[in-house]
Design a protein around this motif. Structure first.
Motif, mmCIF file in Angstrom:
data_model
loop_
_atom_site.group_PDB
_atom_site.id
_atom_site.type_symbol
_atom_site.label_atom_id
_atom_site.label_comp_id
_atom_site.label_asym_id
_atom_site.label_seq_id
_atom_site.Cartn_x
_atom_site.Cartn_y
_atom_site.Cartn_z
ATOM 1 N N ASN A 1 -1.123 12.699 8.697
ATOM 2 C CA ASN A 1 0.191 13.326 8.508
ATOM 3 C C ASN A 1 0.152 14.690 7.831
ATOM 4 O O ASN A 1 1.206 15.213 7.455
ATOM 5 N N GLY A 2 -1.039 15.258 7.636
ATOM 6 C CA GLY A 2 -1.134 16.535 6.921
ATOM 7 C C GLY A 2 -0.233 17.600 7.539
ATOM 8 O O GLY A 2 -0.120 17.681 8.758
ATOM 9 N N PHE A 3 0.397 18.391 6.696
ATOM 10 C CA PHE A 3 1.277 19.498 7.107
ATOM 11 C C PHE A 3 2.379 19.060 8.082
ATOM 12 O O PHE A 3 2.769 19.815 8.975
ATOM 13 N N SER A 4 2.881 17.840 7.910
ATOM 14 C CA SER A 4 4.024 17.421 8.744
ATOM 15 C C SER A 4 5.209 18.320 8.453
ATOM 16 O O SER A 4 5.529 18.547 7.299
ATOM 17 N N PRO A 5 5.871 18.823 9.489
ATOM 18 C CA PRO A 5 7.020 19.691 9.232
ATOM 19 C C PRO A 5 8.216 18.943 8.640
ATOM 20 O O PRO A 5 9.032 19.501 7.937
ATOM 21 N N GLY A 6 8.336 17.668 8.942
ATOM 22 C CA GLY A 6 9.439 16.873 8.376
ATOM 23 C C GLY A 6 8.865 15.595 7.801
ATOM 24 O O GLY A 6 7.808 15.617 7.178
ATOM 25 N N LEU A 7 9.532 14.478 8.052
ATOM 26 C CA LEU A 7 8.977 13.202 7.595
ATOM 27 C C LEU A 7 7.707 12.903 8.379
ATOM 28 O O LEU A 7 7.605 13.245 9.563
ATOM 29 N N PRO A 8 6.733 12.254 7.738
ATOM 30 C CA PRO A 8 5.492 11.909 8.445
ATOM 31 C C PRO A 8 5.763 11.033 9.663
ATOM 32 O O PRO A 8 6.598 10.134 9.620
ATOM 33 N N GLU A 9 5.038 11.311 10.746
ATOM 34 C CA GLU A 9 5.200 10.541 11.979
ATOM 35 C C GLU A 9 4.574 9.156 11.861
ATOM 36 O O GLU A 9 5.026 8.206 12.484
ATOM 37 N N HIS A 10 3.477 9.083 11.103
ATOM 38 C CA HIS A 10 2.671 7.850 11.104
ATOM 39 C C HIS A 10 2.853 7.051 9.819
ATOM 40 O O HIS A 10 2.915 7.627 8.734
ATOM 41 N N GLY A 11 2.929 5.739 9.965
ATOM 42 C CA GLY A 11 2.884 4.893 8.765
ATOM 43 C C GLY A 11 4.066 3.969 8.576
ATOM 44 O O GLY A 11 4.103 3.231 7.593
ATOM 45 N N ALA A 12 5.044 3.971 9.512
ATOM 46 C CA ALA A 12 6.182 3.050 9.362
ATOM 47 C C ALA A 12 5.687 1.608 9.239
ATOM 48 O O ALA A 12 6.255 0.789 8.512
ATOM 49 N N GLU A 13 4.562 1.319 9.933
ATOM 50 C CA GLU A 13 4.064 -0.073 9.951
ATOM 51 C C GLU A 13 3.563 -0.511 8.575
ATOM 52 O O GLU A 13 3.385 -1.705 8.333
ATOM 53 N N PRO B 1 -5.634 29.723 -1.033
ATOM 54 C CA PRO B 1 -6.874 28.964 -1.222
ATOM 55 C C PRO B 1 -6.616 27.534 -1.678
ATOM 56 O O PRO B 1 -5.690 27.303 -2.466
ATOM 57 N N HIS B 2 -7.434 26.624 -1.193
ATOM 58 C CA HIS B 2 -7.491 25.214 -1.627
ATOM 59 C C HIS B 2 -6.345 24.344 -1.120
ATOM 60 O O HIS B 2 -6.341 23.139 -1.355
ATOM 61 N N VAL B 3 -5.340 24.934 -0.461
ATOM 62 C CA VAL B 3 -4.172 24.123 -0.064
ATOM 63 C C VAL B 3 -4.529 23.244 1.121
ATOM 64 O O VAL B 3 -4.943 23.746 2.175
ATOM 65 N N ILE B 4 -4.385 21.915 0.956
ATOM 66 C CA ILE B 4 -4.724 21.002 2.063
ATOM 67 C C ILE B 4 -3.497 20.281 2.621
ATOM 68 O O ILE B 4 -3.578 19.583 3.621
ATOM 69 N N ASP B 5 -2.353 20.432 1.946
ATOM 70 C CA ASP B 5 -1.122 19.872 2.542
ATOM 71 C C ASP B 5 0.086 20.477 1.828
ATOM 72 O O ASP B 5 0.013 20.820 0.642
ATOM 73 N N ARG C 1 0.843 -1.201 0.000
ATOM 74 C CA ARG C 1 0.000 0.000 0.000
ATOM 75 C C ARG C 1 0.877 1.249 0.000
ATOM 76 O O ARG C 1 2.007 1.206 0.506
ATOM 77 N N HIS C 2 0.355 2.336 -0.562
ATOM 78 C CA HIS C 2 1.126 3.587 -0.507
ATOM 79 C C HIS C 2 1.075 4.149 0.911
ATOM 80 O O HIS C 2 0.293 3.680 1.746
ATOM 81 N N THR C 3 1.877 5.164 1.157
ATOM 82 C CA THR C 3 2.010 5.652 2.537
ATOM 83 C C THR C 3 1.350 7.021 2.744
ATOM 84 O O THR C 3 1.529 7.642 3.791
ATOM 85 N N HIS C 4 0.604 7.480 1.730
ATOM 86 C CA HIS C 4 0.068 8.839 1.813
ATOM 87 C C HIS C 4 -1.176 8.861 2.702
ATOM 88 O O HIS C 4 -2.155 8.183 2.405
ATOM 89 N N ASP C 5 -1.123 9.641 3.779
ATOM 90 C CA ASP C 5 -2.236 9.664 4.720
ATOM 91 C C ASP C 5 -2.393 11.088 5.264
ATOM 92 O O ASP C 5 -1.805 11.447 6.283
ATOM 93 N N LEU C 6 -3.210 11.862 4.558
ATOM 94 C CA LEU C 6 -3.369 13.274 4.936
ATOM 95 C C LEU C 6 -4.019 13.427 6.306
ATOM 96 O O LEU C 6 -3.669 14.341 7.059
ATOM 97 N N ALA C 7 -4.947 12.525 6.613
ATOM 98 C CA ALA C 7 -5.668 12.662 7.885
ATOM 99 C C ALA C 7 -4.688 12.588 9.053
ATOM 100 O O ALA C 7 -4.787 13.346 10.014
#
Ligand SMILES: Cc1ncc(COP(=O)(O)O)c(C=O)c1O
Length: 439
Positions: free
Chosen positions: A184-196, A363-367, A176-182
């Motif tokens: 990890n949205g606007f993470s300042p660095g690498l996303p915290e969630h999803g290593a699993e 406007p419209h920017v979500i991540d 599965r891909h690792t993209h999870d806006l809910a």
């Protein structure tokens, strides 16, 4: 609209990955390029926010590269690399091996990222067979992965439009891909969630049997499907699972290679070393088509068996190690080394992140996602019209003198690594104005 005099007729050229009919009604033609800028055919300067197509890392019109190619074509224009050779391919390979991530010091030349991906997959199969693991013929890719357009690449790739029309390699499966806006949205660095999510490889091993899987291939940072950063710990975990099950790990570094993240390769940036690494694009600064597959010495050596008169790998291209491409590549490496471009992104990364994050309020920017000198700016799609907003922003930026790249409703920025701070600000303000005008 183009104001070109003596404009060419546009019918004969079937353009790649382009809405041909739409484009030919309102063509965007580039006439020249220098440094950070293109010039359009109607004489406007266009700031290159995309390094061409993620490839012109040292900026445009580098005279050293042009001179090296020109000199090479006058001296030795072409020589086969099948049972023949010329010094330039050997010299270039040696120089690449010297900057490669640890142990990846055997280099196979191709002409593109697609060829590099298919070459890597073939080497993986050949290796497994050579070590007595001939049942390992299956590949694992990842959803939203892009590995070019060969049958191998689209089979392990995860972009439905690139796959649905064509027959695919048997048995390829996907993480599965690792993209999870809910999460990890606007993470300042690498996303915290999803290593699993790397444990998907373990799941696929349980499903198919490790003894059927030759290799897993991922982009360390997925570029083409919208700058998707690996969650913290994800690549390490994938490395560990692959090693445990005798599965080769292939990093597709066609975009991340040659300084894009602020380190020579993503493998260096993340401290995770694959068994095979594919490259192209920045290898020659985009000036001459070329790719290179970096292979771990043990993988290479496992194939150097049998009678010495026998060809060890039945694979190669007429233009593998083309002298002009090797000349372009060596001149490119000279520039990268002299100007420190393979690590310049690291010194600009914070400045880049802060500048691009000013668009948070647009406007419209979500991540917004940044790493090294790459940014992904994700927009909320207009109902029933996925991609329309980003395309409108793209068209407006082009009119205002900025080249950006869009995939669906994600805008990607990846300027040449010579970018100056003022140009970063120019990109952000032009894009901000464009977004303000998008409904
Ligand atoms: C990660 C990755 N792999 C492979 C390719 C294909 O490269 P090419 O277009 O040179 O065949 C690309 C192109 O964008 C890419 O981003």
């Amino acid at each position: 609209m183009s104001m070109i005099r003596n404009s060419p007729k546009l019918d004969s050229y079937w353009m790649p990955f382009t809405a041909n009919r739409q484009f030919k009604k309102a063509p965007r033609l580039l006439a020249s390029a220098s440094g950070m800028y293109y010039k359009s055919d109607d004489g406007r300067d266009i700031l290159d926010g995309t390094a061409g197509l993620w490839c012109v890392n040292a900026g445009h019109g580098r005279r050293e590269i042009a001179d090296a190619v020109s000199e090479q074509l006058r001296t030795l224009d072409y020589a086969s690399s099948f049972q023949m050779g010329h010094e330039h391919a050997f010299r270039f390979a040696e120089r690449l091996a010297a900057i490669a991530p640890r142990g990846l010091d055997r280099i196979f030349f191709t002409n593109s990222g697609s060829e590099s991906a298919d070459t890597a997959l073939k080497i993986a199969i050949a290796y497994q067979r050579a070590i007595g693991q001939g049942t390992r013929t299956r590949f694992i890719g990842r959803e939203r992965g892009y590995h070019g357009v060969g049958f191998g690449g689209i089979s392990v790739g995860g972009i439905v439009s690139n796959r649905r029309v064509f027959p695919l390699l048997n048995g390829a499966d996907h993480l599965r891909h690792t993209h999870d806006l809910a999460k990890n949205g606007f993470s300042p660095g690498l996303p915290e969630h999803g290593a699993e999510l790397a444990d998907d490889l373990e799941r696929l091993v349980q499903l198919h049997g490790a003894e059927t899987i030759a290799a897993v291939i991922v982009e360390p940072v997925a570029g083409s499907t919208g700058v998707l950063l690996p969650p913290k710990g994800y690549l390490e975990r994938l490395r560990d699972i692959a090693t445990r099950h005798g599965i080769l790990l292939i990093f597709d570094e066609v975009i991340t290679g040659f300084g894009r993240l602020g380190a020579p390769f993503a493998a260096d940036y993340f401290g995770v070393v694959p068994d095979i690494m594919t490259t192209a694009k920045g290898l020659t600064n985009g000036a001459i088509p070329m790719g290179a597959v970096f292979v771990k010495r043990e993988v290479h050596d496992a194939l150097m068996t049998g009678p010495e008169t026998g060809i060890e790998l039945f694979h190669g291209y007429t233009y593998s190690g083309h002298p002009a491409a090797c000349a372009a590549g060596q001149a490119t490496l000279d520039i990268y080394e002299r100007e420190g471009l393979l690590t310049r992104g690291a010194t600009l990364a914070d400045r880049w992140r802060d500048a691009v994050n000013q668009l948070r309020a647009a406007p419209h920017v979500i991540d917004i996602r940044t790493i090294g000198l790459v940014a992904g700016i994700e927009l909320e799609s207009r109902a029933g019209a996925i991609g329309a907003r980003a395309h409108e922003a793209f068209a407006d930026c082009y009119e205002q003198g900025l080249l950006i790249r869009v995939t669906g409703d994600i805008i990607a920025l990846s300027p040449p690594l010579i970018v100056e701070e003022g140009q970063i600000d120019q990109m952000v303000s032009t894009l901000g104005k464009a977004l303000a005008g998008v409904k």
